[in-house]
Design an enzyme around this catalytic site. Structure first.
Site, PDB file in Angstrom:
ATOM      1  N   PHE A  12     -63.545 -69.286 -54.568  1.00 40.50           N
ATOM      2  CA  PHE A  12     -63.784 -68.103 -55.400  1.00 40.50           C
ATOM      3  C   PHE A  12     -64.101 -68.494 -56.838  1.00 40.50           C
ATOM      4  O   PHE A  12     -65.006 -67.926 -57.458  1.00 40.50           O
ATOM      5  CB  PHE A  12     -62.574 -67.167 -55.345  1.00 40.50           C
ATOM      6  CG  PHE A  12     -62.868 -65.760 -55.785  1.00 40.50           C
ATOM      7  CD1 PHE A  12     -64.087 -65.173 -55.505  1.00 40.50           C
ATOM      8  CD2 PHE A  12     -61.929 -65.028 -56.475  1.00 40.50           C
ATOM      9  CE1 PHE A  12     -64.377 -63.867 -55.898  1.00 40.50           C
ATOM     10  CE2 PHE A  12     -62.193 -63.717 -56.881  1.00 40.50           C
ATOM     11  CZ  PHE A  12     -63.425 -63.141 -56.599  1.00 40.50           C
ATOM     12  N   GLY A 134     -59.682 -57.585 -55.830  1.00 40.02           N
ATOM     13  CA  GLY A 134     -60.440 -56.630 -55.030  1.00 40.02           C
ATOM     14  C   GLY A 134     -61.059 -57.293 -53.817  1.00 40.02           C
ATOM     15  O   GLY A 134     -60.900 -58.493 -53.585  1.00 40.02           O
ATOM     16  N   LYS A 189     -51.459 -56.899 -48.851  1.00 43.37           N
ATOM     17  CA  LYS A 189     -52.506 -56.808 -47.816  1.00 43.37           C
ATOM     18  C   LYS A 189     -52.660 -58.113 -47.043  1.00 43.37           C
ATOM     19  O   LYS A 189     -53.087 -58.116 -45.886  1.00 43.37           O
ATOM     20  CB  LYS A 189     -53.824 -56.345 -48.433  1.00 43.37           C
ATOM     21  CG  LYS A 189     -54.413 -57.250 -49.503  1.00 43.37           C
ATOM     22  CD  LYS A 189     -55.298 -58.335 -48.964  1.00 43.37           C
ATOM     23  CE  LYS A 189     -55.740 -59.296 -50.054  1.00 43.37           C
ATOM     24  NZ  LYS A 189     -56.562 -60.407 -49.523  1.00 43.37           N
ATOM     25  N   ASP A 242     -59.359 -53.847 -50.272  1.00 43.47           N
ATOM     26  CA  ASP A 242     -59.004 -55.238 -49.974  1.00 43.47           C
ATOM     27  C   ASP A 242     -58.411 -55.359 -48.574  1.00 43.47           C
ATOM     28  O   ASP A 242     -58.635 -56.340 -47.863  1.00 43.47           O
ATOM     29  CB  ASP A 242     -58.012 -55.744 -51.028  1.00 43.47           C
ATOM     30  CG  ASP A 242     -58.240 -57.210 -51.368  1.00 43.47           C
ATOM     31  OD1 ASP A 242     -59.016 -57.874 -50.670  1.00 43.47           O
ATOM     32  OD2 ASP A 242     -57.623 -57.688 -52.340  1.00 43.47           O
ATOM     33  N   VAL A 277     -55.600 -72.298 -48.619  1.00 44.65           N
ATOM     34  CA  VAL A 277     -54.269 -71.711 -48.659  1.00 44.65           C
ATOM     35  C   VAL A 277     -54.273 -70.362 -47.952  1.00 44.65           C
ATOM     36  O   VAL A 277     -55.106 -69.502 -48.232  1.00 44.65           O
ATOM     37  CB  VAL A 277     -53.790 -71.536 -50.112  1.00 44.65           C
ATOM     38  CG1 VAL A 277     -52.438 -70.832 -50.151  1.00 44.65           C
ATOM     39  CG2 VAL A 277     -53.695 -72.888 -50.798  1.00 44.65           C
TER      40      VAL A 277
END
Length: 331
Positions: A12, A134, A189, A242, A277
């Site tokens: 990311f 998000g 989530k 999400d 991870v």
């Protein structure tokens, strides 16, 4: 044009670094492992995480932390939740007060149960802290697939600045002043996504996934509102949005790890196979301990905890969920 440093050379952080570089900003990406950094610098490809994406030549890649953060207006913490405190300790005595810290991680700190913005603020008390969260798989962001996220902060003027920094024709950023709700939704989530993956691995179908996502949203709202979040936040991008993307996509490391666990692969081995991870494992332990302390009913979290840490049979756990005492859906 701004100077932005990404601490962490995962998927990311790399994809957002490429995004900002394409918008004309001066971008530096830092990684701990010098050999890995040197390989990426030479090949201009992060083969481990984004093997099909070329990193532009104007993105600086370094393993020198001093070089990385010197003069940067924004420092993005692009590391897993368990590394947030250690990375903040690493840079705390090097920071200038006007440098804005941006967190991308989703979770809460084990043992302390602190939200990650609180962890950052403890280690860097004089710097503004913004979270960016998000439904945003790095693989899609790196390919300019339209994506929407949320920024939040205790100091919303800085959230507005981060919104301006990241906005592009492919990456839309909203603000939300409910920092607690934004962070809690993004953390819980992962628990539900891991559970959905386990059920996929067992061969269960769409009915089961829909049930887990819906009842999982109930657990997110219960714990989130008790901690001070606003209910409406959990129906937004960092809650429902999400949850949808993480429970349904094979880009989701939590869902993919869950699929392997559901097929009988041991938890540690499944997480190792993913190569990144799996935040849902740590999140499950942290939120299990937190909900026990607060006396909140979170049955999906309960059963996942027993699967991951107490070796409970997966089908028995599913049976336990299905055969709880009958109740009204709204409670």
């Amino acid at each position: 044009m701004k100077r932005v440093t990404f601490l962490g050379i995962g998927s990311f952080g790399t994809s957002l670094g490429i995004l900002l570089a394409s918008c004309g900003h001066n971008v530096t990406i830092w990684g701990r492992n010098k050999d890995e950094v040197d390989r990426i610098k030479k090949d201009r490809i992060n083969k481990k995480y984004l093997p099909d994406i070329t990193i532009p030549s104007n993105v600086i890649i370094t393993s020198d932390i001093d070089e990385a953060i010197k003069g940067s207006q924004y420092i993005v913490l692009a590391v897993p939740s368990y590394s947030i405190r250690s990375v903040c300790k690493l840079i705390s005595d090097k920071l200038k007060k006007d440098q804005v810290l941006i967190s991308l991680a989703k979770g809460i700190e084990e043992e302390t149960n602190l939200r990650l913005s609180e962890v950052i603020q403890q280690e860097a008390p004089f710097n503004p802290v913004v979270v960016l969260l998000g439904p945003s798989h790095a693989e899609e962001v790196s390919r300019n697939i339209p994506t929407t996220v949320v920024v939040s902060s205790k100091e919303m003027e800085y959230a507005g600045k981060v919104q301006d920094l990241f906005m592009s024709k492919y990456f839309r950023v909203y603000t939300n002043d409910d920092l607690i709700g934004v962070e809690i939704g993004g953390a819980v989530k992962n628990i539900i996504a891991l559970t959905c993956g386990i059920c996929d691995g067992l061969g269960y179908g769409d009915n089961t996934r829909a049930a887990l996502m819906t009842r999982g949203m109930s657990e997110i709202i219960k714990i989130g509102t008790l901690l001070g979040g606003k209910q409406e936040t959990f129906f937004g991008l960092t809650g429902m949005g999400d949850l949808i993307v993480t429970c349904t996509s094979l880009h989701s490391r939590n869902r993919r790890a869950g699929i392997q666990i559901g097929k009988g692969i041991p938890v540690d081995e499944a997480c190792k196979n993913i190569g990144m991870v799996v935040e849902g494992v740590a999140a499950c332990q942290a939120f299990y301990e937190l909900k026990e302390k607060l006396g909140v009913s979170m049955p999906i979290t309960d059963e996942l905890y027993k699967i991951l840490f107490k070796n409970k049979d997966i089908k028995e756990a599913a049976h336990s969920l299905m055969n709880r005492d009958k109740k009204n859906e709204m409670y």
